[in-house]
Design an enzyme around this catalytic site. Structure first.
Site, PDB file in Angstrom:
ATOM      1  N   ASP A 101       0.834  -1.211   0.000  1.00 23.79           N
ATOM      2  CA  ASP A 101       0.000   0.000   0.000  1.00 23.79           C
ATOM      3  C   ASP A 101       0.863   1.254   0.000  1.00 23.79           C
ATOM      4  OD1 ASP A 101      -2.160  -1.637   0.380  1.00 23.79           O
ATOM      5  OD2 ASP A 101      -2.138  -1.383   2.558  1.00 23.79           O
TER       6      ASP A 101
HETATM    7  N1  URA Z   1      -1.241  -5.840   4.114  1.00 21.06           N
HETATM    8  C1  URA Z   1      -1.640  -4.552   4.129  1.00 21.06           C
HETATM    9  O1  URA Z   1      -2.597  -4.196   4.810  1.00 21.06           O
HETATM   10  N2  URA Z   1      -0.948  -3.678   3.391  1.00 21.06           N
HETATM   11  C2  URA Z   1       0.117  -4.012   2.650  1.00 21.06           C
HETATM   12  O2  URA Z   1       0.709  -3.152   1.989  1.00 21.06           O
HETATM   13  C3  URA Z   1       0.522  -5.348   2.640  1.00 21.06           C
HETATM   14  C4  URA Z   1      -0.181  -6.249   3.380  1.00 21.06           C
END
Ligand code: URA
Length: 239
Positions: A108
């Site tokens: 993310d």
């Molecule tokens: N889980 C999440 O919530 N975000 C990420 O970037 C990777 C795994």
């Protein structure tokens, strides 16, 4: 005469997709050889002699493979082009890596840590396809505490949207100044999975960092920097 390869291999060699995803692209009529759209499987092309187009843009096989690990900072999007013009992970590697590499899976915008990039579509498939159960370990800071019941629920699996997560390895590392730090290992890759898992037990993640994929570790690679994977790491992840 150049090497003769199947069309889906040629596409994977260009880094645009795994061989399997390339088959879908071919079936969907997105691929042309020279001037002709092809939808049949098994057609071969000659590297250097035939021209192959994906969605109208010529793609060329990159014969040298690149496998790199980036320590992604928060505030970068895991994409090649962002529609909102935000900084992308490509901005951190592009100056030095001239080949077209692509992120292997996704972190993310707000998540930090270990992100792999490669121009090898088959490698991406092996690392990201759920059937290979590749473990990914994260360090999550959460505001406030978490109950034993919450920890055990994460260990058993929780429901996020319509999906029950697989059992996770969960270890509480510290609890200081209102922040609880937890190490969590999962092998699935649902969108925002770790954040949603904590939400499901009533916790808000304030910082999330991926520290390993399988036994390949981020180690002390500084934030915003990248390095090549070792041949040992490449072999391990592609097995
Ligand atoms: N889980 C999440 O919530 N975000 C990420 O970037 C990777 C795994």
């Amino acid at each position: 005469m150049g090497e003769i390869v199947r069309l889906q291999k040629y596409i994977a060699m260009s880094g645009a997709a795994s061989r399997r995803a390339a088959e879908e692209m071919i079936k969907d009529g997105r691929v042309k050889i020279n001037a002709e759209t092809v939808r049949e499987m098994g057609i071969k092309v000659e590297i250097g002699a035939d021209k192959v187009y994906l969605d109208g843009k010529e793609i060329k096989p990159e014969l040298k493979k690149y496998y790199i690990m980036l320590n992604k900072p928060a505030g970068f999007v895991t994409t090649v082009n962002d529609q909102f013009d935000r900084p992308t992970v490509m901005d951190l590697v592009e100056k030095e890596i001239k080949a077209r590499v692509f992120p292997v899976g996704r972190l993310d915008y707000d998540t930090e840590g270990l992100l792999l990039l490669t121009n090898d579509g088959d490698f991406t498939y092996k690392v990201t396809h759920p059937k290979f159960h590749m473990n990914k370990t994260y360090i999550a800071d959460i505001r406030g505490g978490i109950t034993i019941k919450g920890l055990n629920a994460l260990r058993r699996g929780v429901v996020i949207e319509d999906y029950k997560t697989s059992p996770a390895e969960v270890e509480m590392l510290s609890c200081e100044k209102g922040i609880t730090t937890i190490k969590i290992t999962i092998h699935e890759g649902k969108n925002r999975q770790v954040r949603k898992m904590f939400e499901a037990v009533g916790c808000k993640v304030s910082r999330l960092k991926r520290i390993s994929i399988g036994n390949v570790e981020l180690g002390n690679l500084p934030q915003g920097r990248w390095r090549y994977l070792t041949s040992h790491e490449i072999n391990y992840l592609s097995k």
